[in-house]
Write an enzyme that holds these catalytic residues in place. Structure first.
Site, PDB file in Angstrom:
ATOM      1  N   ARG A  64      -7.177  -8.145   1.591  1.00 43.36           N
ATOM      2  CA  ARG A  64      -6.218  -8.781   1.176  1.00 43.36           C
ATOM      3  C   ARG A  64      -6.698 -10.125   0.427  1.00 43.36           C
ATOM      4  NH1 ARG A  64      -1.792 -12.376   3.356  1.00 43.36           N
ATOM      5  NH2 ARG A  64       0.078 -12.101   1.627  1.00 43.36           N
ATOM      6  N   HIS A  68      -5.914 -10.743  -3.820  1.00 44.76           N
ATOM      7  CA  HIS A  68      -5.223 -11.772  -4.147  1.00 44.76           C
ATOM      8  C   HIS A  68      -6.034 -12.723  -4.905  1.00 44.76           C
ATOM      9  CE1 HIS A  68      -1.505 -12.344  -1.570  1.00 44.76           C
ATOM     10  NE2 HIS A  68      -1.854 -11.068  -1.601  1.00 44.76           N
ATOM     11  N   ASN A  90       0.363 -16.754  -1.152  1.00 42.97           N
ATOM     12  CA  ASN A  90      -0.839 -17.239  -0.403  1.00 42.97           C
ATOM     13  C   ASN A  90      -0.589 -17.266   1.175  1.00 42.97           C
ATOM     14  OD1 ASN A  90      -0.063 -19.668   0.584  1.00 42.97           O
ATOM     15  ND2 ASN A  90      -1.850 -20.709  -0.019  1.00 42.97           N
ATOM     16  N   HIS A 186      -3.195  -1.161   2.868  1.00 43.24           N
ATOM     17  CA  HIS A 186      -2.269  -1.212   4.007  1.00 43.24           C
ATOM     18  C   HIS A 186      -2.278  -0.394   5.055  1.00 43.24           C
ATOM     19  CE1 HIS A 186       0.552  -3.547   0.728  1.00 43.24           C
ATOM     20  NE2 HIS A 186      -0.639  -4.468   1.368  1.00 43.24           N
TER      21      HIS A 186
HETATM   22  C1  HEM Z   1       2.162  -4.061  -5.343  1.00 44.31           C
HETATM   23  C2  HEM Z   1       1.030  -4.552  -4.582  1.00 44.31           C
HETATM   24  C3  HEM Z   1       0.919  -5.235  -3.149  1.00 44.31           C
HETATM   25  C4  HEM Z   1       1.996  -5.915  -2.628  1.00 44.31           C
HETATM   26  C5  HEM Z   1       3.505  -6.080  -3.069  1.00 44.31           C
HETATM   27  C6  HEM Z   1       1.343  -6.429  -1.200  1.00 44.31           C
HETATM   28  C7  HEM Z   1       2.301  -7.206  -0.451  1.00 44.31           C
HETATM   29  C8  HEM Z   1       1.640  -7.492   0.785  1.00 44.31           C
HETATM   30  C9  HEM Z   1       2.530  -8.230   1.776  1.00 44.31           C
HETATM   31  C10 HEM Z   1       3.828  -8.753   1.551  1.00 44.31           C
HETATM   32  C11 HEM Z   1       1.862  -8.417   2.911  1.00 44.31           C
HETATM   33  C12 HEM Z   1       2.030  -9.193   4.271  1.00 44.31           C
HETATM   34  C13 HEM Z   1       1.715 -10.501   4.167  1.00 44.31           C
HETATM   35  C14 HEM Z   1       2.143 -11.265   5.550  1.00 44.31           C
HETATM   36  O1  HEM Z   1       3.105 -10.989   5.845  1.00 44.31           O
HETATM   37  O2  HEM Z   1       1.176 -11.913   5.741  1.00 44.31           O
HETATM   38  C15 HEM Z   1       0.536  -7.477   2.690  1.00 44.31           C
HETATM   39  C16 HEM Z   1      -0.760  -7.622   3.616  1.00 44.31           C
HETATM   40  C17 HEM Z   1      -1.781  -7.051   3.373  1.00 44.31           C
HETATM   41  N1  HEM Z   1      -2.224  -6.382   1.959  1.00 44.31           N
HETATM   42 FE1  HEM Z   1      -0.968  -6.126   0.278  1.00 44.31          FE
HETATM   43  N2  HEM Z   1       0.116  -5.868  -1.081  1.00 44.31           N
HETATM   44  C18 HEM Z   1      -0.217  -5.160  -2.388  1.00 44.31           C
HETATM   45  C19 HEM Z   1      -1.232  -4.791  -2.722  1.00 44.31           C
HETATM   46  C20 HEM Z   1      -2.565  -4.829  -1.707  1.00 44.31           C
HETATM   47  C21 HEM Z   1      -3.814  -4.361  -2.148  1.00 44.31           C
HETATM   48  C22 HEM Z   1      -4.434  -3.744  -3.620  1.00 44.31           C
HETATM   49  C23 HEM Z   1      -4.632  -4.357  -1.066  1.00 44.31           C
HETATM   50  C24 HEM Z   1      -6.037  -4.343  -0.818  1.00 44.31           C
HETATM   51  C25 HEM Z   1      -6.793  -3.327  -1.431  1.00 44.31           C
HETATM   52  C26 HEM Z   1      -3.821  -5.108  -0.025  1.00 44.31           C
HETATM   53  C27 HEM Z   1      -4.277  -5.540   1.144  1.00 44.31           C
HETATM   54  C28 HEM Z   1      -3.369  -6.040   2.126  1.00 44.31           C
HETATM   55  C29 HEM Z   1      -3.864  -6.300   3.441  1.00 44.31           C
HETATM   56  C30 HEM Z   1      -5.184  -5.849   3.918  1.00 44.31           C
HETATM   57  C31 HEM Z   1      -2.714  -6.837   4.210  1.00 44.31           C
HETATM   58  C32 HEM Z   1      -2.888  -7.341   5.840  1.00 44.31           C
HETATM   59  C33 HEM Z   1      -3.358  -8.608   5.784  1.00 44.31           C
HETATM   60  C34 HEM Z   1      -3.604  -9.235   7.022  1.00 44.31           C
HETATM   61  O3  HEM Z   1      -3.512  -8.555   8.297  1.00 44.31           O
HETATM   62  O4  HEM Z   1      -3.822 -10.359   7.310  1.00 44.31           O
HETATM   63  N3  HEM Z   1      -2.418  -5.293  -0.697  1.00 44.31           N
HETATM   64  N4  HEM Z   1       0.481  -7.210   1.375  1.00 44.31           N
HETATM   65  C1  LIG Z   2      -4.569 -21.741   3.154  1.00 44.91           C
HETATM   66  C2  LIG Z   2      -3.857 -22.698   2.201  1.00 44.91           C
HETATM   67  O1  LIG Z   2      -4.137 -23.162   1.334  1.00 44.91           O
HETATM   68  N1  LIG Z   2      -2.618 -22.372   2.496  1.00 44.91           N
HETATM   69  C3  LIG Z   2      -1.630 -23.161   1.416  1.00 44.91           C
HETATM   70  C4  LIG Z   2      -0.689 -21.993   0.834  1.00 44.91           C
HETATM   71  O2  LIG Z   2       0.438 -22.734   0.137  1.00 44.91           O
HETATM   72  C5  LIG Z   2       1.258 -23.647   0.953  1.00 44.91           C
HETATM   73  C6  LIG Z   2       2.254 -24.069  -0.274  1.00 44.91           C
HETATM   74  O3  LIG Z   2       3.152 -23.005  -0.611  1.00 44.91           O
HETATM   75  C7  LIG Z   2       0.393 -24.761   1.503  1.00 44.91           C
HETATM   76  O4  LIG Z   2       1.045 -25.553   2.078  1.00 44.91           O
HETATM   77  C8  LIG Z   2      -0.775 -24.291   1.978  1.00 44.91           C
HETATM   78  O5  LIG Z   2      -1.907 -25.359   2.617  1.00 44.91           O
END
Ligand code: HEM
Ligand SMILES: CC(=O)N[C@H]1CO[C@H](CO)[C@@H](O)[C@@H]1O
Ligand SMILES: *[C@@H]1O[C@H](CO)[C@@H](O)[C@H](O)[C@H]1NC(C)=O
Ligand SMILES: *[C@@H]1O[C@H](CO)[C@@H](O)[C@H](O)[C@H]1NC(C)=O
Ligand SMILES: *[C@@H]1O[C@H](CO)[C@@H](O)[C@H](O)[C@H]1NC(C)=O
Length: 322
Positions: A64, A68, A90, A186
């Site tokens: 992720r 990002h 973030n 995902h």
């Molecule tokens: C339209 C594109 C994308 C959208 C809207 C999107 C959105 C999101 C969102 C909303 C989350 C959950 C965040 C949270 O609740 O903490 C997430 C998690 C994640 N995304 Fe995406 N994502 C996109 C594309 C991608 C791509 C291209 C990758 C990697 C190649 C990716 C890898 C991940 C991973 C691995 C997680 C899990 C993170 C964790 O467990 O800490 N995403 N994404």
């Molecule tokens: C890890 C980090 O820098 N997190 C920042 C993400 O953004 C919020 C505000 O939107 C900050 O408060 C966090 O420190």
């Protein structure tokens, strides 16, 4: 510009600069001797392997983080009151400490040689391999950017339509097929309930759940993420095939076909005519890991800095002092 000679030098530098921006050719791997007697890629691999043994969820965290990045210049790592880290999406990006650990080990072995931008893509590569994916060779030699602005962050929302997501990916030079492969990221990791509240309770402004969601899954998720509860921080696996929830494999696509997409964008991929055939090809095919790697490698070269651009940061959290 008074001197014509100076003027033409500046012009030449400008042209050189433009021609190396974005698509600087990067060699594959670090050449022998670049890090003295040490193998920089092996140092990174050691840090990732030790972390992975304690916490396999770093695969998701690092994938992720790589996605990002606004550009592949490590500007996401810079601390500061208005940097990219502070942009709303973030919120839950994790793994900054793994980068710090790898950077510290590399600075000890060969100071000022390995950029933070290379570290991000290399730790992700190693994590993907440990998480069940295939190992890939990486182009290395990126340099680090010196600016980081939250206002530069422009990631699609979880409720984005396929058309909106495609426009964001195409803007970075990625195709629809590559977008579908990259969203295969995902297949690991979690979302927080806060980001699927609308999917479960107010889909597309209807004050109802997504009517396409598998009913059994919907019932489970509604318990874990109730409409008015303080459940925003609860986590939900993005890949609902639980034995493979932390594994880099094609199971995500099979879940989408079963209408078990967790984020709105996930489910839309399997329903939209622009992407549904690409989803079923990955669900039934057997070469997702290799194709995923190709897409990740391409993503890792977006807007890289090369040559004399940027710098090699000493600490990934701040730009070098003069
Ligand atoms: C339209 C594109 C994308 C959208 C809207 C999107 C959105 C999101 C969102 C909303 C989350 C959950 C965040 C949270 O609740 O903490 C997430 C998690 C994640 N995304 Fe995406 N994502 C996109 C594309 C991608 C791509 C291209 C990758 C990697 C190649 C990716 C890898 C991940 C991973 C691995 C997680 C899990 C993170 C964790 O467990 O800490 N995403 N994404
Ligand atoms: C890890 C980090 O820098 N997190 C920042 C993400 O953004 C919020 C505000 O939107 C900050 O408060 C966090 O420190
Ligand atoms: C969402 O709502 C808009 C109008 O409010 C409508 O045009 C669109 O088709 C809806 N999308 C879906 C996926 O239901
Ligand atoms: C949305 O639905 C819930 C229950 O399903 C109801 O309590 C609430 O009043 C509705 N809100 C609106 C704005 O219609
Ligand atoms: C989620 O966690 C954060 C930080 O731990 C906290 O500030 C916030 O209030 C929590 N949100 C909910 C809905 O519990």
């Amino acid at each position: 510009m008074k001197s014509p000679v100076l003027g033409s030098i500046v012009l030449t530098l400008l042209v050189l600069h433009i021609s190396t921006t974005c698509h600087g050719a990067l060699p594959t791997g670090f050449q022998k001797g670049k890090c003295g007697q040490n193998d920089a890629e092996a140092i990174i691999r050691g840090v990732v392997a030790a972390r992975f043994r304690r916490d396999p969820t770093i695969v998701a965290a690092l994938l992720r983080m790589q996605f990002h990045q606004n550009r592949c210049d490590a500007s996401i790592l810079l601390d500061g009151p208005s940097g990219e880290k502070t942009a709303p999406p973030n919120l839950s990006v994790r793994g900054y400490d793994i980068i710090d650990e790898a950077k510290a080990a590399l600075e000890k072995a060969c100071p000022g040689v390995v950029s933070c931008a290379d570290i991000i893509v290399a730790v992700t590569r190693d994590a993907v391999a440990l998480g069940g994916g295939l190992r890939y060779e990486l182009p290395l030699g990126r340099r680090d950017g010196k600016a980081s602005l939250a206002s530069n962050v422009n990631l699609p929302a979880p409720s984005a339509t396929v058309a909106q997501a495609l426009s964001a990916f195409k803007g970075k030079g990625l195709t629809a097929a590559e977008m579908v492969l990259l969203l295969g990221g995902h297949t690991v990791g979690v979302t927080h309930c806060a980001l699927i509240m609308n999917h479960l309770h107010n889909f597309n402004g209807t004050n109802k759940s997504d009517p396409t969601m598998n009913p059994a899954l919907l019932a489970t998720l509604k318990c874990r993420c109730p409409r008015n509860g303080a459940s925003g921080n609860n986590t939900i696996n993005l890949d609902q095939n639980l034995p493979s929830a932390n594994k880099v494999d094609n199971s995500y696509y099979n879940q989408l076909i079963l209408n078990k997409g967790i984020l709105e964008i996930d489910q839309k991929l399997a329903l939209d005519p622009a992407t549904k055939n690409l989803v079923s090809a990955q669900a039934t095919g057997s070469n997702f890991p290799a194709l995923f790697n190709n897409a990740i490698i391409k993503m890792s070269t977006i807007q890289v800095l090369t040559g004399m651009q940027g710098e090699i940061k000493k600490s990934c959290r701040s730009i070098n002092k003069l």
